[in-house]
Design a protein around this motif. Sequence first.
Motif, PDB file in Angstrom:
ATOM      1  N   ILE A  81       4.856  -6.643   0.806  1.00 37.55           N
ATOM      2  CA  ILE A  81       6.125  -5.970   0.517  1.00 37.55           C
ATOM      3  C   ILE A  81       6.087  -5.323  -0.864  1.00 37.55           C
ATOM      4  O   ILE A  81       6.532  -4.177  -1.054  1.00 37.55           O
ATOM      5  N   SER A  82       5.522  -6.029  -1.843  1.00 34.99           N
ATOM      6  CA  SER A  82       5.504  -5.522  -3.212  1.00 34.99           C
ATOM      7  C   SER A  82       4.589  -4.319  -3.355  1.00 34.99           C
ATOM      8  O   SER A  82       4.986  -3.259  -3.861  1.00 34.99           O
ATOM      9  N   TYR A  83       3.336  -4.453  -2.901  1.00 31.84           N
ATOM     10  CA  TYR A  83       2.337  -3.441  -3.222  1.00 31.84           C
ATOM     11  C   TYR A  83       2.288  -2.300  -2.212  1.00 31.84           C
ATOM     12  O   TYR A  83       1.788  -1.233  -2.529  1.00 31.84           O
ATOM     13  N   GLU A  84       2.819  -2.515  -1.013  1.00 32.40           N
ATOM     14  CA  GLU A  84       2.918  -1.376  -0.098  1.00 32.40           C
ATOM     15  C   GLU A  84       4.010  -0.410  -0.545  1.00 32.40           C
ATOM     16  O   GLU A  84       3.912   0.795  -0.303  1.00 32.40           O
ATOM     17  N   LEU A  85       5.063  -0.934  -1.163  1.00 35.25           N
ATOM     18  CA  LEU A  85       6.088  -0.038  -1.705  1.00 35.25           C
ATOM     19  C   LEU A  85       5.499   0.859  -2.789  1.00 35.25           C
ATOM     20  O   LEU A  85       5.719   2.074  -2.803  1.00 35.25           O
ATOM     21  N   ALA A  86       4.742   0.251  -3.702  1.00 31.33           N
ATOM     22  CA  ALA A  86       4.120   1.053  -4.761  1.00 31.33           C
ATOM     23  C   ALA A  86       3.111   2.035  -4.191  1.00 31.33           C
ATOM     24  O   ALA A  86       3.025   3.192  -4.625  1.00 31.33           O
ATOM     25  N   MET A  87       2.344   1.602  -3.187  1.00 31.53           N
ATOM     26  CA  MET A  87       1.355   2.496  -2.571  1.00 31.53           C
ATOM     27  C   MET A  87       2.036   3.672  -1.870  1.00 31.53           C
ATOM     28  O   MET A  87       1.630   4.830  -2.019  1.00 31.53           O
ATOM     29  N   GLY A  88       3.093   3.393  -1.115  1.00 29.01           N
ATOM     30  CA  GLY A  88       3.797   4.473  -0.435  1.00 29.01           C
ATOM     31  C   GLY A  88       4.422   5.462  -1.400  1.00 29.01           C
ATOM     32  O   GLY A  88       4.361   6.681  -1.187  1.00 29.01           O
ATOM     33  N   LEU A  89       4.996   4.955  -2.497  1.00 27.34           N
ATOM     34  CA  LEU A  89       5.584   5.855  -3.486  1.00 27.34           C
ATOM     35  C   LEU A  89       4.525   6.683  -4.201  1.00 27.34           C
ATOM     36  O   LEU A  89       4.766   7.844  -4.551  1.00 27.34           O
ATOM     37  N   SER A  90       3.342   6.118  -4.411  1.00 25.86           N
ATOM     38  CA  SER A  90       2.284   6.897  -5.061  1.00 25.86           C
ATOM     39  C   SER A  90       1.798   8.036  -4.177  1.00 25.86           C
ATOM     40  O   SER A  90       1.305   9.049  -4.677  1.00 25.86           O
ATOM     41  N   LEU A  91       1.916   7.884  -2.853  1.00 23.91           N
ATOM     42  CA  LEU A  91       1.468   8.935  -1.936  1.00 23.91           C
ATOM     43  C   LEU A  91       2.517  10.021  -1.732  1.00 23.91           C
ATOM     44  O   LEU A  91       2.192  11.100  -1.236  1.00 23.91           O
ATOM     45  N   VAL A  92       3.766   9.755  -2.091  1.00 20.03           N
ATOM     46  CA  VAL A  92       4.816  10.764  -1.907  1.00 20.03           C
ATOM     47  C   VAL A  92       4.524  12.004  -2.742  1.00 20.03           C
ATOM     48  O   VAL A  92       4.741  13.142  -2.295  1.00 20.03           O
TER      49      VAL A  92
END
Length: 452
Positions: A173-184
């Motif tokens: 939950i923590s690091y997939e949020l950061a990963m998804g935001l980095s790809l935006v």
Amino acid sequence: MNGLRFAAEPGVSADFSQDNGWVWLIKAVVILVFLLVTVLMAIWFERKVVARMQVRPGPNVHGPFGLLQSLADAMKLLLKEDITVKAADKFLYLLAPMISVFCALLTFAVIPFGPSVSVFGIVTPLQLTDVPVAVLYILATASVGVYGIVLGGWSSGSTYPLLGSVRSTAQVISYELAMGLSLVSVFILSGSMSTSQIVDSQKSLWLFLPLFPAFVIYVISMIGETNRLPFDLPEAEGELVSGFMTEYSSMKFAWFFLAEYINMVNVSAVATTLFFGGWRAPFPLSAIDGGVLNTGWWPVLWFLAKMWLFMFLFVWVRGTLLRLRYDQFMKFGWKILIPAALGWVVCVAVVQGVRQFTTIDLKTILIVLAVVVLLAVGASFLVPERKPIRAHAVAPEFDPFAGGYPVPPMPGQQLPPSPRRQRETAAATAQAGAAPAVTAADSTTDTEVPRG
């Protein structure tokens, strides 16, 4: 067998119109074999690199340079005794590793290895398929894959696997949020979520240069996403035995092990595709003969070289950093990575909007953003630090065994001193009271000569 033929979808630059059933089958088999061979090579590569960092030989017995060591390990796991825990939920216990491996194998379906080439007289892209939302498909398969870890820990019927699976849930939950935001920011700059179009948008400039903060956030997030050091909290051998894999053995354990290394290959390939130009050659080579090295089968070599660069990064980090504490891990994810990724997305969106709808040049935009960032940093230093208000009243002692089993204290609660500490304190007090006082007369020895 000709099968059905499909033209390129809107939003996808790769043309699959000449593909048929045989081409799809060949591509799928090649991807499967490629992943299995890459995992064997990655295990050998990791042992060799870490051994070189620790000044030791590493595997050097099985085959030349120890290349057959990974194959020997696979045969060992295949022939070991397969143990099933009595307290386990049998169906989920067997299903969990299958979910992890199956989801890990799905990612490479949309990863482009190169441009269109001729295979048995059919011109086809070096990619199994592509969709307008290919990157969302990659994130979705990665999210579903963690169910294998969660179900594996829960279905084992044991404490340590359950703790490992719960840690994994919070980690994803923590690091997939950061990963998804980095790809935006990649979507905003390239104008697409198709992997083939994102690679095409990097003809003149690889995206890791203009989107360097997003690239750094993605690299950190991909290490946390794959449960690798220093973020291997779901396993944490020193405190959770082996985490969610504690009750697994033989081939079931090998499936989890296989899924972990395939996920390393997956995130490395995604980083190559989205930030490092995909299959395109580096700048000096891409300019040779009008870009001849970006045609034919040459791009496969560039893609593999970039992917193995990220694989080396995984091994380098493992041989360098120590495992974080869980509170440090969660604080870093929620208080640093996610706010930084969200702020960077806002900056990229503002810059793209200003560039498209106004006549302001890019240099002015960058200067304004730099001034805003400096003002924000300066304001953070000017704000006085709030000191916590401490209650004057002494909190009553907390009994951790009041409920029959030990419970950790909450903030503000104070544990009573242990019996051992009480005995040591009493002995020290008694010894201090029994010792005679030292006077000035006693301090003069017989060897001293009085002045006179």
